[in-house]
Motif scaffolding. Structure first.
Motif: not given
Length: 156
Positions: A105-114
């Motif tokens: 399992t993971a959670r978003v901590v940054g970046g931009t969906l691409a």
């Protein structure tokens, strides 16, 4: 390159490689799950892929999510291990894998969906919509185990 997945299929080709892999169930604040539509087979799947020699398994999951979706994630837990020898993945280049996958399992901590070269579509999907998406049995199994909120990881 195309990809064909077999499960418990006597017509599946014999594997010629064994690949360690990691995948991740990435969720947003609304509880939706990040999925990609794979370019190589047109099916929806969790982001993930094969482990590199310099990777740890959690590190592999983080790297693969970044490569396939553009998002930076932090691993938060373990869904399970998926090592069923009846699951065979054949590629058009002649590689036939027996793959084992550790799903986190993971959670978003940054970046931009691409979208990457490996996918044609990315989206966060409400769990109630999962049954309507074309997806391989092994992906559905991981998602079911995640949604069951198991007290211990799946070991299989």
């Amino acid at each position: 390159m195309t990809r064909t997945e077999y499960y418990d299929d006597p017509a599946a080709p014999e594997p010629n490689s064994l690949v360690a892999a990691a995948s991740a169930v990435v969720t947003d604040d609304a509880g939706r799950i990040l999925l990609q539509r794979r370019r190589d087979n047109g099916l929806w799947a969790l982001p993930g892929g094969g482990m590199d020699l310099g990777d740890s398994l959690p590190g592999c999951a983080v790297r693969e999510v970044k490569e396939e979706t553009g998002l930076d994630v932090e691993v938060t837990g373990l869904v399970g291990t998926y090592t069923d020898p009846r699951h065979i993945v054949a590629y058009s280049d002649g590689e036939v894998r027996r793959q084992f996958n550790v799903c986190f399992t993971a959670r978003v901590v940054g970046g931009t969906l691409a979208i990457s070269e490996e996918s044609t579509e990315l989206r966060f999907v409400d769990p109630g919509e999962l049954d309507a998406l074309p997806m391989h049995h092994t992906q559905r199994l991981r998602l079911r185990h995640f949604l069951d909120h198991r007290s211990t990881p799946y070991l299989g």
